[in-house]
Design a protein around this motif. Structure first.
Motif, PDB file in Angstrom:
ATOM      1  N   LYS A 156      22.723 -26.533  -7.581  1.00  0.00           N
ATOM      2  CA  LYS A 156      21.309 -26.186  -7.375  1.00  0.00           C
ATOM      3  C   LYS A 156      20.579 -26.019  -8.710  1.00  0.00           C
ATOM      4  O   LYS A 156      19.420 -26.390  -8.842  1.00  0.00           O
ATOM      5  CB  LYS A 156      21.185 -24.919  -6.523  1.00  0.00           C
ATOM      6  CG  LYS A 156      21.810 -25.060  -5.141  1.00  0.00           C
ATOM      7  CD  LYS A 156      21.146 -26.160  -4.351  1.00  0.00           C
ATOM      8  CE  LYS A 156      21.999 -26.725  -3.250  1.00  0.00           C
ATOM      9  NZ  LYS A 156      21.773 -26.242  -1.911  1.00  0.00           N
ATOM     10  N   HIS A 158      16.462 -31.799  -2.089  1.00  0.00           N
ATOM     11  CA  HIS A 158      17.508 -31.130  -1.294  1.00  0.00           C
ATOM     12  C   HIS A 158      17.712 -31.943  -0.013  1.00  0.00           C
ATOM     13  O   HIS A 158      17.312 -31.541   1.067  1.00  0.00           O
ATOM     14  CB  HIS A 158      17.028 -29.706  -0.978  1.00  0.00           C
ATOM     15  CG  HIS A 158      18.079 -28.800  -0.427  1.00  0.00           C
ATOM     16  ND1 HIS A 158      17.776 -27.679   0.329  1.00  0.00           N
ATOM     17  CD2 HIS A 158      19.427 -28.815  -0.516  1.00  0.00           C
ATOM     18  CE1 HIS A 158      18.888 -27.055   0.669  1.00  0.00           C
ATOM     19  NE2 HIS A 158      19.908 -27.725   0.177  1.00  0.00           N
ATOM     20  N   SER A 179      18.716 -24.761   3.690  1.00  0.00           N
ATOM     21  CA  SER A 179      20.125 -24.391   3.651  1.00  0.00           C
ATOM     22  C   SER A 179      20.642 -23.993   5.034  1.00  0.00           C
ATOM     23  O   SER A 179      19.960 -23.270   5.762  1.00  0.00           O
ATOM     24  CB  SER A 179      20.305 -23.223   2.687  1.00  0.00           C
ATOM     25  OG  SER A 179      19.805 -23.590   1.423  1.00  0.00           O
ATOM     26  N   ASP A 199      23.798 -33.088   0.433  1.00  0.00           N
ATOM     27  CA  ASP A 199      22.991 -31.963  -0.051  1.00  0.00           C
ATOM     28  C   ASP A 199      21.913 -32.345  -1.066  1.00  0.00           C
ATOM     29  O   ASP A 199      20.848 -31.752  -1.061  1.00  0.00           O
ATOM     30  CB  ASP A 199      23.915 -30.897  -0.661  1.00  0.00           C
ATOM     31  CG  ASP A 199      23.268 -29.525  -0.769  1.00  0.00           C
ATOM     32  OD1 ASP A 199      22.667 -29.071   0.229  1.00  0.00           O
ATOM     33  OD2 ASP A 199      23.342 -28.910  -1.838  1.00  0.00           O
ATOM     34  N   LYS A 235      22.284 -30.446   7.329  1.00  0.00           N
ATOM     35  CA  LYS A 235      22.400 -31.668   6.520  1.00  0.00           C
ATOM     36  C   LYS A 235      23.815 -32.236   6.582  1.00  0.00           C
ATOM     37  O   LYS A 235      24.001 -33.421   6.823  1.00  0.00           O
ATOM     38  CB  LYS A 235      22.020 -31.396   5.051  1.00  0.00           C
ATOM     39  CG  LYS A 235      20.528 -31.148   4.853  1.00  0.00           C
ATOM     40  CD  LYS A 235      20.158 -30.965   3.386  1.00  0.00           C
ATOM     41  CE  LYS A 235      20.823 -29.772   2.736  1.00  0.00           C
ATOM     42  NZ  LYS A 235      20.543 -28.480   3.354  1.00  0.00           N
TER      43      LYS A 235
HETATM   44 MN    MN Z   1      22.014 -26.957   0.130  1.00  0.00          MN
END
Ligand code: MN
Ligand code: GTP
Ligand code: SPV
Length: 586
Positions: A206, A226, A248, A275, A252
């Protein structure tokens, strides 16, 4: 050691600050993995799992105060406060370096500093970026080894260049009051201290691949998002690629690995990434994307052979499990596993646990780290340095109400508005309350490394630059009925929505024009083999005027926080949506 003086000088400086007992330069070899694993097994940082049933697998437990990303302790440190914008915490770089230096000072006393060179992306790709993470955690080294191309390959890629992201990490004393994740985009630097949890400490992920990369992408005319990347192969053998941004723990990994339902088994689904997508305009005028990672750091709970068989196959070997249940036979378990709960086991905190108690055995944000190459449906193109061409971009989130199953935006600008105003119920992936609806533009709220208004502008500008832009859609698998249960079966059946999306990209697929965009007409989705009541489908595709007017009020509140860097196109789109809703019959 390395011949690269830029690297040597910087490492030397950081060594002076952290004062480690030893320095280890990671080469990424198998021998190194074995040696570090055995060291971590001795100290208890890792526990060995049954090597017959789970070859190459280990278990790690984080400190109970350190189980998810801590957004409140994450900072963008630009010299001007406005450049971090209203959605980021900000500290002046001078103050941040000063404050964190005091915590880093001597923090590696009696510890080894690992020098971890890594590539985000693959070697020899125009997309790729090199980073180096200095860390005192073997867990971090072993995770980075799975999640990135780590070691000698990265030093070779860097050569003598000074162009690399400088990452410094220490667990220090894991004190939440001395925990900071600071990004210095102007210096291409990340300092993270006081945590041992994934998103806070695997600095390639991230911190680099989204926060720093989004900043670089704006300067260099590309996009860091993302997003998962998935390929759908039709019965004629043609594959089309889709990139999708969900917040989040909103699906995904699951969508990237979906298995077609029986009635649609003539289609094949290929995972490119789950991701992070880096996207650039290709020579043919399309938008091309790579997965900048080499592994999956996926949500464990709810993963089973019905919801995600591909993930289950992927995590059978060479996997690091974090914060799951350890069974007596030294295998792992979690809520939503295929097997019933073990009568007696060790929970994520290392305590004796039985399902009779109220507490969960695995942490809701427990994770697996596994090599992407082990995924049965990994795309043959997943390591192609050119990337894959993107036909459609999808935004989506968890919405119990309001957002329909799927709809298409009118055009790029409207699509950017749809992404910019999207909202989702919060999950266990970040510390804080779960289940609260919050705006999460493009699923990047916690990950955009600069002013969110400038980020929207960058999206608008990219649309003008891409000669053949992808079409933009929105999906919601999480609508619930009066009984609180999901209306849509989700998982493999999500392919039905993806097929409609791909039809729309080819100018086919039936749709009705509504105030929010194009929604599939009654018979447009392939429902072959799916037993779902027509009333349920109606509800899933319904646009409720009152609910949507409430929604636009929420959007306005958010857009108003952005201030004068909000592109006027967004206000214009918001007004247009309201007018269309107002003139809609009930
Ligand atoms: Mn993620
Ligand atoms: P990050 O790794 O945090 O970025 O998350 P992600 O977006 O990859 O989320 P993931 O696919 O791991 O999904 C998280 C949770 O959502 C899991 O508990 C899944 O079981 C659940 N989930 C995923 N897809 C669906 C779906 O189609 N329907 C429903 N009801 N739940 C889903
Ligand atoms: C997320 O929270 O979106 C993740 C997990 O993918 S972490 O790497 O911890 O951020």
């Amino acid at each position: 050691m390395t011949a690269n003086k830029n690297v040597r000088d910087w490492v030397e400086q950081m060594v002076k600050l952290c004062k480690p007992k030893n320095i280890h330069w990671c080469d990424g070899s198998e021998e190194e993995r074995l040696r570090l694993t055995s060291e971590a097994l001795q100290t208890g940082e890792l526990e060995l799992l049954d090597q017959h049933k789970l070859p190459g697998c280990v278990l790690h437990r984080t400190n109970p105060n350190d189980v998810a990303r801590t957004e409140q302790l994450t900072f963008i440190c630009t010299s001007k406060k406005e450049d971090a914008g209203p959605t980021n915490n900000w500290m002046h770089p001078r103050d941040a370096y000063f404050k964190l230096s005091a915590i880093f000072d001597g923090c590696m006393h009696n510890r080894t500093m690992y020098v971890v060179p890594f590539i985000m992306g693959m070697p020899n790709s125009a997309f790729s970026k090199v980073g180096i993470e200095l860390t005192d955690s073997i867990y971090v080294v072993l995770n980075m080894r799975i999640m990135t191309r780590m070691g000698t390959a990265a030093m070779n890629e860097l050569g003598n260049s000074s162009n690399f992201t400088r990452g410094l990490h220490s667990k220090a004393d894991l004190d939440i009051n001395r925990r900071f994740i600071c990004h210095f985009p102007e210096d291409n630097t990340i300092w993270s201290v006081g945590s041992g949890y994934g998103g806070n400490v695997l600095l390639g992920k991230k911190c680099l691949a989204l926060r720093i990369a989004s900043y670089l992408g704006r300067k260099e005319n590309w996009m860091a998002e993302h997003m998962l990347i998935v390929g759908i192969e039709n019965p004629a053998g043609e594959t089309r690629y889709i990139a999708a941004a969900f917040p989040s723990a909103c699906g995904k990994t699951n969508l990237a690995m979906l298995i077609p339902p029986k009635a649609l088994s003539q289609y094949k689904v290929w995972t490119v990434g789950d991701d992070i997508a880096w996207m650039r305009i290709g020579p043919d005028g399309r938008l091309w994307a790579i997965n900048s990672e080499a592994g999956f750091f996926g949500v464990v709970p709810g993963t089973n052979s019905r919801t995600n068989p591909n993930a289950m196959a992927t995590i059978k070997r060479n996997t690091i499990y974090t914060n799951v249940v350890k069974r007596q036979d030294e295998t792992v378990w979690w809520e939503g596993h295929d097997d019933p709960a073990p009568e007696k086991a060790i929970d994520w905190q290392g305590r004796e646990w039985s399902p009779a108690g109220k507490e969960k055995g695995a942490h809701p944000n427990s994770r697996f780290t596994a090599p992407a190459s082990q995924c049965p449906c990994i795309s043959p193109k997943w390591e192609d340095p050119k990337g894959v061409p993107i036909s459609a971009i999808i935004f989506g989130g968890r919405r119990a109400r309001v957002a329909p199953l799927v709809y298409q935006s009118f055009n790029w600008q409207h699509g950017v508005f749809v992404g910019a105003t999207m909202a989702s119920e919060t999950t266990a992936a970040a510390a804080g309350q779960v289940g609260v609806v919050r705006r999460d533009p493009m699923a990047m709220l916690p990950f955009c490394g600069y002013h969110i208004g400038d980020y929207f502008k960058h999206w608008l500008d990219m649309g003008k630059r891409i000669p053949k832009p992808p079409k933009i859609f929105n999906v919601n698998w999480f609508r619930t009925g009066a009984d609180g249960k999901f209306l849509w079966p989700g998982y493999g059946d999500n392919l039905r929505a993806l097929l409609w999306i791909l039809q729309r990209c080819e100018g086919k697929g039936d749709a009705v024009e509504t105030p929010i965009g194009y929604v599939p007409s009654e018979k447009a989705l392939d429902m072959n083999g799916l037993d779902i009541r027509p009333e349920t489908m109606k509800e899933l595709l319904n646009i409720d005027k009152t609910a949507w007017l409430e929604e636009t009020a929420g959007q306005k509140k958010f857009l108003d926080t952005i201030g004068d860097r909000l592109p006027q196109e967004m206000t214009q789109e918001w007004k247009g949506l309201n007018q269309r809703l107002e003139s809609m019959g009930l």
